[in-house]
Design an enzyme around this catalytic site. Structure first.
Site, PDB file in Angstrom:
ATOM      1  CG  HIS A  88      -1.995  -1.020   1.166  1.00  0.00           C
ATOM      2  ND1 HIS A  88      -3.127  -0.854   0.408  1.00  0.00           N
ATOM      3  CD2 HIS A  88      -2.110  -2.235   1.747  1.00  0.00           C
ATOM      4  CE1 HIS A  88      -3.905  -1.912   0.519  1.00  0.00           C
ATOM      5  NE2 HIS A  88      -3.301  -2.786   1.333  1.00  0.00           N
ATOM      6  CB  THR A 135      13.869  -3.626   1.420  1.00  0.00           C
ATOM      7  OG1 THR A 135      15.218  -3.280   1.756  1.00  0.00           O
ATOM      8  CG2 THR A 135      13.134  -4.072   2.671  1.00  0.00           C
ATOM      9  CE  LYS A 136      17.863   0.393  -0.619  1.00  0.00           C
ATOM     10  NZ  LYS A 136      17.132   0.412   0.661  1.00  0.00           N
TER      11      LYS A 136
END
Ligand SMILES: CC(C)(COP(=O)(O)OP(=O)(O)OC[C@H]1O[C@@H](n2cnc3c(N)ncnc32)[C@H](O)[C@@H]1OP(=O)(O)O)[C@@H](O)C(=O)NCCC(=O)NCCS
Length: 171
Positions: A88, A135-136
């Site tokens: 979101h 996250t990367k």
């Protein structure tokens, strides 16, 4: 009931791996005949999942594929791992969503209970340590761990194994 619901409530409990795989395929999953998904995995948008030859998804994994999940060959995803392609946008007034694909290249290992987040590419032969939250993007043959995942080391590049998925009768 959607195809996802059918899989998540019923199919994932069937103690016959080949039958489960046939049903997943009939509902749109692009899974190679030599790949294997163990019991009790949960899927969102299973029609957007590609799994290459000899790759193994351990038991109790969660694959949210709204943005698309592409898993290469000889990839090992250990049990309780999660791949999440949706998020979101927390600063939007309407809490709108954004989906981005996750790609996992050949011979990567996603260890137990690791989480791969939206938009990430895991390079060939990379290792994601148990419990990491990625996250990367992760480079080829990198070893990453922690929350958020950071590089812990480098894997030997001289690997050429082919996973031999021989599921036990009931897994
Ligand atoms: C990634 C992994 C394989 C690395 O193993 P390794 O190369 O033998 O590493 P070591 O155990 O020697 O640990 C090296 C360092 O990484 C740290 N480390 C190990 N696992 C870690 C993890 N999951 N998250 C963060 N740090 C970790 C160790 O504390 C150690 O730190 P230090 O150098 O400060 O002491 C291992 O940590 C791991 O995650 N195993 C997953 C097991 C699993 O999921 N099994 C499923 C079976 S299919």
């Amino acid at each position: 009931m959607t195809g996802d619901d059918f899989c998540n409530f019923f199919v994932n409990w069937i103690p016959l791996p080949r039958l489960r795989k046939a049903i997943y395929r009939s509902l749109g999953m692009d899974i190679h005949p030599t790949a294997h998904i163990m019991r009790n995995c949960q899927f969102v948008a299973l029609g957007h999942i590609h799994i290459g030859a000899r790759s193994i998804i351990g038991h109790d994994c969660f694959l949210d594929a709204k943005g698309g999940i592409s898993i290469g060959c000889d990839v090992n995803i250990s049990s309780f791992a999660k791949i999440i392609t949706a998020k979101h946008l927390i600063d939007t007034a309407d809490f709108s969503g954004l989906d981005k694909p996750v790609t996992i290249r050949d011979r990567a290992w996603i260890a137990s209970a690791a989480t791969i987040l939206q938009g990430v590419e895991i390079g060939e032969g990379a290792v994601v340590a148990a419990g990491a939250v990625v996250t990367k993007d992760v480079g080829s043959f990198a070893v990453v761990g922690g929350i958020p995942a950071k590089v812990m080391g480098t894997r030997n590049r001289n690997i050429d194994y082919r996973l031999k998925s021989r599921p036990s009768r009931f897994l």
